[in-house]
Enzyme design. Structure first.
Site: not given
Ligand code: ACM
Length: 675
Positions: A314
């Site tokens: 992310e």
């Molecule tokens: C994740 O769930 N951001 C690895």
């Protein structure tokens, strides 16, 4: 062939023995039941021949203590001198790897006859798994405790069978982590992926950079002594500990003490809100890599595992884009996108980790042709990333279908296979799939609720990763999951007692029968837990009714089974009667819950779901009546019922009525009749 043999044996062995062997979870790769029994009483003795070490001795001592609890008579745990007879003979060939690796031999063979049991394993880890199997085999009748005759030859299907525990968002005390390790060992999971830093908290003591834990943790962190203790505790149970320090994103808590390594001047505060933050490491400056290098250099002395998780998920790079110096640098390097910039950062991390003799793992966002092929990719956004990684020649681990914090039924996890029969991966690519990891992210999970959110569903993932791929019977999995829940509860992992304990937090005095019943049939939302429709944050106590609720509550599977029996067996009357009893009970909860809600606002939060349950159950009862009598409901009734059930598929208040899909099936049956 062996599988056919297994089925054959399960079908033809005497019932009691068959029943006990079939309580095993995970199912071993080969089981051959006999028809005698080995009695366990005070004459029980253990012998250890060939190899022994402290780890094996501790495993035996723990195993005998648990056996003693089970059979309720004192047992001797000290092995007998060489040559003396023993009830359980343990023959281990050697210690196994100094630091347990993915290629550790975890197999074992267990032979039980009326004269005694023999556990043979090439390594101590194999013996540890064999002891867990042995404990699951113990049963009793009115007179004795015993282990049925059996020959078990067992080994895992995948070498990487993990659980991610996120202690960044909500801290889990050492005792809770150890309890989770105990449970993992029971189902033969072998990797604790410990997510130790997040926007919301930095959870380890650093002597080199003390402001990391001093300013980034609200005082909730593990001392280095505690970290070492957990690593030892895990190794004693055949479990590796892979630390994750997430970077370059999900890293706000690092910068509270050390703002010089991000892209903006401080001060920076611990983030309380959920969702990705924008704070990020600055990948353009040498001193950032020096800092990371020194930090990793300190931590590798605590975490001996050959693998190191860098996170990497992310990363939007908003703060990179907003920094003119970084944008100019990116251009000068010829990087077109932030993904390229992140790949550069990851390559630098690879160099650092290689120097520290560690192999890098990251979330699937790191997948990039510029990365060296020793990188391990952990897929979380979808199984397609596992496929893409393997096709590109990367070793990989599957997590996408195993997010336990997403409140799905155990069957969903169970049926998701890292290498399904339909895979288009070549055998060489399949060999790159190391296994899988369940994930327990902790936005909405505290140390008080984590047992119930992990278990017993984690047993389903553990079996998928250990047992032969052909073992896919969901009904049998649920039957054994219930047994696992009891075994976990016996060890202090609060699965069965969860709801009652949590309800007592806001309703300390008074009868809990109604609320207990309600919580067998409603469950938390799929993911986000809100408060008055607004997002919550780290400071919100997780002690509301939604936190007392459990994923995949017991009445869901019960109802699914009964509805199936009713439909398949030509409107089976026993299934019909059971459903009527259940629906009537659930329909009638409403007045009582309303009365309780007048005493406690927290109980008021359950009212929308209670009303939805009332309506759902009423629809269920009416539908059953129509089917039974062969009568047609009028079309208005059908339309309204259908619309209501559609609405109840989403959370009512914060709770979802778990049986809505089952009542929809009854309605579909009627729609069939009407057409
Ligand atoms: C994740 O769930 N951001 C690895």
């Amino acid at each position: 062939m062996r599988f056919i043999l297994l089925i054959h044996c399960l079908l033809f062995a005497p019932f009691v023995l068959r029943a006990q062997v079939s309580t095993l979870m995970p199912v071993p790769s080969s089981v051959l039941p006999g028809d005698g029994r080995l009695v366990i009483d005070t004459t029980f003795r253990v012998s250890v021949t060939r190899f022994s070490d402290d780890r094996l001795q501790r495993a035996i001592a723990r195993g005998v203590r648990r056996l003693e609890e089970r059979v309720t008579v004192p047992l001797v745990s000290t092995p007998v001198p060489a040559g003396e007879p023993a009830t359980l003979k343990i023959e281990v060939a050697g210690a196994g790897q100094r630091v347990q690796g993915v290629d550790e031999n975890e197999s074992y063979r267990l032979d039980v006859t009326p004269a005694g049991a023999t556990l043979r394993a090439p390594t101590v880890v194999g013996a540890i798994h064999g002891i867990e199997t042995l404990l699951q085999l113990v049963t009793s009748d009115a007179a004795t405790h015993f282990i049925p005759d059996v020959v078990i030859d067992d080994k895992p299907r995948f070498p990487w069978r993990g659980l991610l525990v996120d202690v960044g968002r909500h801290f889990m005390p050492v005792e809770q982590v150890k309890k989770t390790l105990d449970g993992m060992a029971m189902v033969k999971l072998n990797v604790l992926h410990w997510h130790l830093s997040e926007d919301q908290g930095f959870r380890v003591e650093s002597k080199r950079f003390p402001k990391l834990h001093q300013l980034g943790s609200d005082g909730e962190y593990y001392t280095q002594e505690q970290l070492r203790d957990v690593v030892t505790y895990a190794r004693d149970r055949g479990i590796r500990v892979v630390p994750e320090f997430d970077m370059p994103g999900h890293s706000t808590a690092w910068f509270v003490g050390y703002p010089q390594y991000t892209t903006r001047p401080g001060p920076i505060k611990i983030r309380r809100e959920w969702g990705g933050a924008d704070a990020i490491f600055d990948p353009t400056r040498e001193e950032v890599y020096t800092f990371i290098d020194r930090f990793i250099g300190e931590m590798v002395r605590i975490f001996p595992d050959a693998y190191w998780h860098i996170g990497g998920d992310e990363v939007e790079g908003k703060h990179w884009n907003a920094n003119r110096r970084i944008v100019a640098w990116r251009r000068r390097q010829g990087f077109r996108t932030n993904a390229d910039l992140q790949a550069h950062f990851n390559r630098r991390l690879t160099t650092i980790l290689t120097r520290h003799k560690r192999r890098m793992i990251g979330w699937d966002e790191i997948l990039n042709p510029r990365l060296p092929k020793q990188t391990v990719v952990q897929s979380w956004r979808g199984t397609n990333y596992l496929r893409d990684a393997a096709k590109a020649g990367f070793t990989s681990i599957l997590s996408a279908p195993y997010y336990l914090d997403h409140i799905k039924p155990a069957s969903d996890f169970y049926l998701a296979d890292p290498v399904p029969r339909t895979t288009d991966l070549t055998p060489a690519e399949q060999a790159l799939v190391l296994g899988g990891e369940a994930c327990m992210w902790s936005e909405f999970v505290s140390h008080e609720t984590t047992d119930s959110r992990l278990w017993p569903r984690l047993g389903a993932v553990a079996e998928r990763l250990w047992s032969p791929g052909e073992i896919t019977n969901v009904a049998d999995m649920y039957r054994r999951l219930d047994i696992l829940a009891g075994r976990l509860e016996a060890r202090g992992i609060r699965v069965l007692t969860h709801s009652e304990r949590m309800l007592r937090k806001f309703y300390p005095v008074g009868d809990l029968t109604l609320l207990d019943t309600l919580l067998t049939v409603v469950q938390p939302p799929f993911f986000a837990q809100t408060l008055n429709g607004k997002p919550t944050n780290q400071l919100q106590p997780l002690t509301r009714i939604v936190d007392a609720a459990r994923p995949d509550p017991p009445a869901r599977w019960l109802t699914e089974r009964l509805v199936r029996r009713f439909v398949v067996n030509a409107f089976d009357s026993a299934a019909h009667d059971s459903l009527v009893t259940l629906f009537a009970r659930w329909r009638d909860l409403a007045p009582g819950v309303e009365a309780l809600a007048r005493q406690a606002t927290e109980i008021g939060e359950a009212l929308p779901a209670t009303m939805a349950l009332q309506r759902t159950s009423t629809i269920g009862l009416e539908a059953l009546q129509h089917v039974r009598r062969g009568t047609r409901p009028d079309s208005t009734w059908l339309l309204t019922a259908s619309a209501d059930l559609k609405r109840y598929e989403t959370p009512q208040g914060l709770l979802r009525v778990a049986i809505v899909p089952e009542v929809r099936k009854l309605l579909a049956l009627l729609q069939g009749v009407v057409q």
